[in-house]
Design a protein around this motif. Structure first.
Motif, PDB file in Angstrom:
ATOM      1  N   SER A   1       0.899  -1.292   0.050  1.00  0.00           N
ATOM      2  CA  SER A   1      -0.061   0.036   0.034  1.00  0.00           C
ATOM      3  C   SER A   1       0.908   1.188   0.011  1.00  0.00           C
ATOM      4  CB  SER A   1      -0.794   0.164   1.180  1.00  0.00           C
ATOM      5  OG  SER A   1      -1.738  -1.197   1.042  1.00  0.00           O
ATOM      6  N   PRO A   2       0.479   2.338  -0.632  1.00  0.00           N
ATOM      7  CA  PRO A   2       1.191   3.506  -0.649  1.00  0.00           C
ATOM      8  C   PRO A   2       1.377   4.024   0.822  1.00  0.00           C
ATOM      9  CG  PRO A   2      -1.042   3.900  -1.226  1.00  0.00           C
ATOM     10  CD  PRO A   2      -0.852   2.518  -1.289  1.00  0.00           C
ATOM     11  N   THR A   3       2.018   5.208   1.067  1.00  0.00           N
ATOM     12  CA  THR A   3       2.388   5.592   2.445  1.00  0.00           C
ATOM     13  C   THR A   3       0.826   6.266   3.039  1.00  0.00           C
ATOM     14  OG1 THR A   3       4.544   6.080   1.959  1.00  0.00           O
ATOM     15  CG2 THR A   3       3.634   7.438   4.007  1.00  0.00           C
ATOM     16  N   SER A   4       0.120   7.008   2.467  1.00  0.00           N
ATOM     17  CA  SER A   4      -1.211   7.822   2.938  1.00  0.00           C
ATOM     18  C   SER A   4      -2.077   6.356   3.213  1.00  0.00           C
ATOM     19  CB  SER A   4      -1.958   8.478   1.747  1.00  0.00           C
ATOM     20  OG  SER A   4      -2.240   7.527   0.451  1.00  0.00           O
ATOM     21  N   ARG A   5      -2.116   5.162   2.576  1.00  0.00           N
ATOM     22  CA  ARG A   5      -2.888   4.066   2.821  1.00  0.00           C
ATOM     23  C   ARG A   5      -2.271   3.392   4.272  1.00  0.00           C
ATOM     24  NH1 ARG A   5      -8.054   3.034   3.301  1.00  0.00           N
ATOM     25  NH2 ARG A   5      -8.799   1.008   2.046  1.00  0.00           N
ATOM     26  N   ARG A   6      -1.007   3.155   4.308  1.00  0.00           N
ATOM     27  CA  ARG A   6      -0.542   2.734   5.308  1.00  0.00           C
ATOM     28  C   ARG A   6      -0.816   3.522   6.698  1.00  0.00           C
ATOM     29  NH1 ARG A   6       5.828   0.913   3.936  1.00  0.00           N
ATOM     30  NH2 ARG A   6       5.232   0.008   2.118  1.00  0.00           N
ATOM     31  N   GLN A   7      -0.839   4.875   6.648  1.00  0.00           N
ATOM     32  CA  GLN A   7      -1.273   5.524   7.842  1.00  0.00           C
ATOM     33  C   GLN A   7      -2.618   5.334   8.195  1.00  0.00           C
ATOM     34  OE1 GLN A   7      -0.574   9.750   7.263  1.00  0.00           O
ATOM     35  NE2 GLN A   7      -1.191  10.369   9.066  1.00  0.00           N
ATOM     36  N   GLN A   8      -3.471   5.264   7.204  1.00  0.00           N
ATOM     37  CA  GLN A   8      -4.980   4.748   7.766  1.00  0.00           C
ATOM     38  C   GLN A   8      -4.875   3.370   8.360  1.00  0.00           C
ATOM     39  OE1 GLN A   8      -7.498   5.084   4.233  1.00  0.00           O
ATOM     40  NE2 GLN A   8      -6.712   7.189   3.446  1.00  0.00           N
ATOM     41  N   TRP A   9      -4.294   2.548   7.848  1.00  0.00           N
ATOM     42  CA  TRP A   9      -4.156   1.110   8.644  1.00  0.00           C
ATOM     43  C   TRP A   9      -3.812   1.419  10.065  1.00  0.00           C
ATOM     44  CZ3 TRP A   9      -6.696  -0.999   5.070  1.00  0.00           C
ATOM     45  CH2 TRP A   9      -6.227  -1.583   3.720  1.00  0.00           C
TER      46      TRP A   9
ATOM     47  N   PHE B   1     -12.400  -4.178   3.295  1.00  0.00           N
ATOM     48  CA  PHE B   1     -12.609  -5.455   2.390  1.00  0.00           C
ATOM     49  C   PHE B   1     -13.150  -5.138   1.301  1.00  0.00           C
ATOM     50  CE2 PHE B   1     -14.788  -9.230   0.746  1.00  0.00           C
ATOM     51  CZ  PHE B   1     -13.996 -10.024   0.837  1.00  0.00           C
ATOM     52  N   GLU B   2     -14.337  -3.988   1.185  1.00  0.00           N
ATOM     53  CA  GLU B   2     -15.274  -3.506   0.237  1.00  0.00           C
ATOM     54  C   GLU B   2     -14.588  -2.606  -0.662  1.00  0.00           C
ATOM     55  OE1 GLU B   2     -18.557  -2.296   2.434  1.00  0.00           O
ATOM     56  OE2 GLU B   2     -19.259  -3.969   3.139  1.00  0.00           O
ATOM     57  N   THR B   3     -13.643  -2.030  -0.009  1.00  0.00           N
ATOM     58  CA  THR B   3     -13.031  -0.686  -0.913  1.00  0.00           C
ATOM     59  C   THR B   3     -11.434  -0.873  -1.306  1.00  0.00           C
ATOM     60  OG1 THR B   3     -12.287   0.404   1.135  1.00  0.00           O
ATOM     61  CG2 THR B   3     -14.557   0.782   0.223  1.00  0.00           C
ATOM     62  N   ASP B   4     -11.060  -1.738  -0.975  1.00  0.00           N
ATOM     63  CA  ASP B   4      -9.361  -1.793  -0.972  1.00  0.00           C
ATOM     64  C   ASP B   4      -9.020  -3.003  -1.694  1.00  0.00           C
ATOM     65  OD1 ASP B   4      -6.433  -2.537  -0.402  1.00  0.00           O
ATOM     66  OD2 ASP B   4      -6.562  -0.267   0.082  1.00  0.00           O
ATOM     67  N   ARG B   5      -8.849  -3.400  -2.841  1.00  0.00           N
ATOM     68  CA  ARG B   5      -8.661  -4.589  -3.822  1.00  0.00           C
ATOM     69  C   ARG B   5      -7.374  -5.272  -2.989  1.00  0.00           C
ATOM     70  NH1 ARG B   5      -5.022  -6.219  -7.169  1.00  0.00           N
ATOM     71  NH2 ARG B   5      -4.055  -3.695  -7.342  1.00  0.00           N
ATOM     72  N   VAL B   6      -6.097  -4.570  -2.762  1.00  0.00           N
ATOM     73  CA  VAL B   6      -5.281  -5.098  -2.326  1.00  0.00           C
ATOM     74  C   VAL B   6      -5.362  -6.140  -0.728  1.00  0.00           C
ATOM     75  CG1 VAL B   6      -2.772  -4.954  -1.160  1.00  0.00           C
ATOM     76  CG2 VAL B   6      -3.609  -3.874  -3.327  1.00  0.00           C
ATOM     77  N   PHE B   7      -6.138  -5.201   0.020  1.00  0.00           N
ATOM     78  CA  PHE B   7      -6.555  -5.856   1.152  1.00  0.00           C
ATOM     79  C   PHE B   7      -7.480  -7.152   1.043  1.00  0.00           C
ATOM     80  CE2 PHE B   7      -9.424  -6.161   5.021  1.00  0.00           C
ATOM     81  CZ  PHE B   7      -8.385  -6.341   5.925  1.00  0.00           C
ATOM     82  N   ARG B   8      -8.448  -6.730   0.085  1.00  0.00           N
ATOM     83  CA  ARG B   8      -9.401  -7.888  -0.048  1.00  0.00           C
ATOM     84  C   ARG B   8      -8.711  -9.091  -0.666  1.00  0.00           C
ATOM     85  NH1 ARG B   8     -12.548  -5.122  -2.720  1.00  0.00           N
ATOM     86  NH2 ARG B   8     -12.102  -5.437  -4.774  1.00  0.00           N
ATOM     87  N   ASP B   9      -7.668  -9.315  -1.727  1.00  0.00           N
ATOM     88  CA  ASP B   9      -6.915 -10.255  -2.029  1.00  0.00           C
ATOM     89  C   ASP B   9      -6.480 -10.927  -1.056  1.00  0.00           C
ATOM     90  OD1 ASP B   9      -7.898  -9.498  -4.461  1.00  0.00           O
ATOM     91  OD2 ASP B   9      -6.065  -8.639  -5.381  1.00  0.00           O
ATOM     92  N   PHE B  10      -5.783 -10.207  -0.201  1.00  0.00           N
ATOM     93  CA  PHE B  10      -4.940 -10.758   1.153  1.00  0.00           C
ATOM     94  C   PHE B  10      -5.924 -11.648   1.771  1.00  0.00           C
ATOM     95  CE2 PHE B  10      -4.805 -10.292   5.662  1.00  0.00           C
ATOM     96  CZ  PHE B  10      -3.647 -10.847   6.024  1.00  0.00           C
ATOM     97  N   VAL B  11      -7.294 -11.333   2.122  1.00  0.00           N
ATOM     98  CA  VAL B  11      -8.137 -11.730   2.857  1.00  0.00           C
ATOM     99  C   VAL B  11      -8.591 -13.070   2.271  1.00  0.00           C
ATOM    100  CG1 VAL B  11     -10.585 -11.702   3.847  1.00  0.00           C
ATOM    101  CG2 VAL B  11      -9.148  -9.778   4.250  1.00  0.00           C
ATOM    102  N   LEU B  12      -8.940 -13.126   0.879  1.00  0.00           N
ATOM    103  CA  LEU B  12      -9.441 -14.165   0.232  1.00  0.00           C
ATOM    104  C   LEU B  12      -8.480 -15.352  -0.065  1.00  0.00           C
ATOM    105  CD1 LEU B  12     -11.466 -12.507  -2.640  1.00  0.00           C
ATOM    106  CD2 LEU B  12     -12.318 -13.689  -0.392  1.00  0.00           C
TER     107      LEU B  12
END
Length: 221
Positions: free
Chosen positions: A16-24, A117-128
């Motif tokens: 994930s980009p830096t901005s997204r990492r901060q959200q995590w 899960f609904e909005t982030d493809r990278v996260f959704r792929d990880f979960v699946l």
């Protein structure tokens, strides 16, 4: 461990980009679970998803007669299959989860998890991918329990669990719980392996005396 150090162990965070990492990091909170404490129990509601940074959780199914079968373990850099499923579906837990060792984790509320899960493809792929991998492992467990003899599974367990000193610190009851068998059956099988000169048994300890012989026993039945 701090949240950032824990999340760095997970592929979705690294991708994930830096901005997204901060959200995590802002959404997660650190938590510690003492050894022997329950992460969840059968019938309880999932309120948060744990991303494990250290330690280990054992997930097992208890029976009405007090027996158990270990389903899988959740270690550093992993998250729990049943937690993921419960978070997505709203179903209550169908098994128990207990800390084998003290666990440090980053906890994410279910509502936030679902949004990711609904909005982030990278996260959704990880979960699946996580769910898929755990399901394959559970199918292998079902095959072992249904089609392999207890003594063969016991020998395989001992080979996998032994350290470089060939010593396993475990009780007969703990082995039985892991294999989904009775303590009596496990004790008889261990005594037979000791009689063959493959093991030496003492209170709370199992020492492998002949690793090659034990391997031959495990694969020739």
């Amino acid at each position: 461990m701090d949240v950032g150090s824990i999340l760095e162990m997970f592929a979705f965070y690294e991708a994930s980009p830096t901005s997204r990492r901060q959200q995590w990091e802002e959404a997660a909170t650190p938590a510690t679970l003492k050894a022997g404490s329950f992460y969840f129990r059968t019938g309880s509601e999932c309120t948060a998803v744990a991303f494990v940074g250290s330690g280990r959780v054992r997930v097992f199914k208890p029976s009405e007669d007090g027996r158990e079968i270990s389903l899988y373990h959740v270690g550093a850099g992993e998250t729990c299959l049943l937690t993921l499923v419960s978070a997505l579906t709203g179903d209550r837990y169908a098994a128990d989860g207990v800390a084998d060792e003290e666990v440090d984790a980053a906890m994410v509320p279910v509502s936030v998890f679902r949004t990711w899960f609904e909005t982030d493809r990278v996260f959704r792929d990880f979960v699946l991918r996580t769910i898929g991998g755990r399901m394959v492992a559970l199918m292998q467990l079902v095959e072992e329990v249904a089609f392999q003899r207890v003594d063969r599974r016991l020998a395989q367990y001992l080979l996998q669990s032994s350290n470089r000193l060939e010593v396993i610190s475990v009780t007969h009851q703990e082995v039985a719980a892991y294999l989904g068998s009775s303590r009596e059956t496990v004790s008889r099988s261990l005594k037979e392996l000791e009689r063959r000169g493959l093991l030496e048994l003492s209170r709370g300890l199992i020492r492998i005396q002949d690793r090659s012989g034990l391997h031959a026993y495990a694969t020739s039945l």
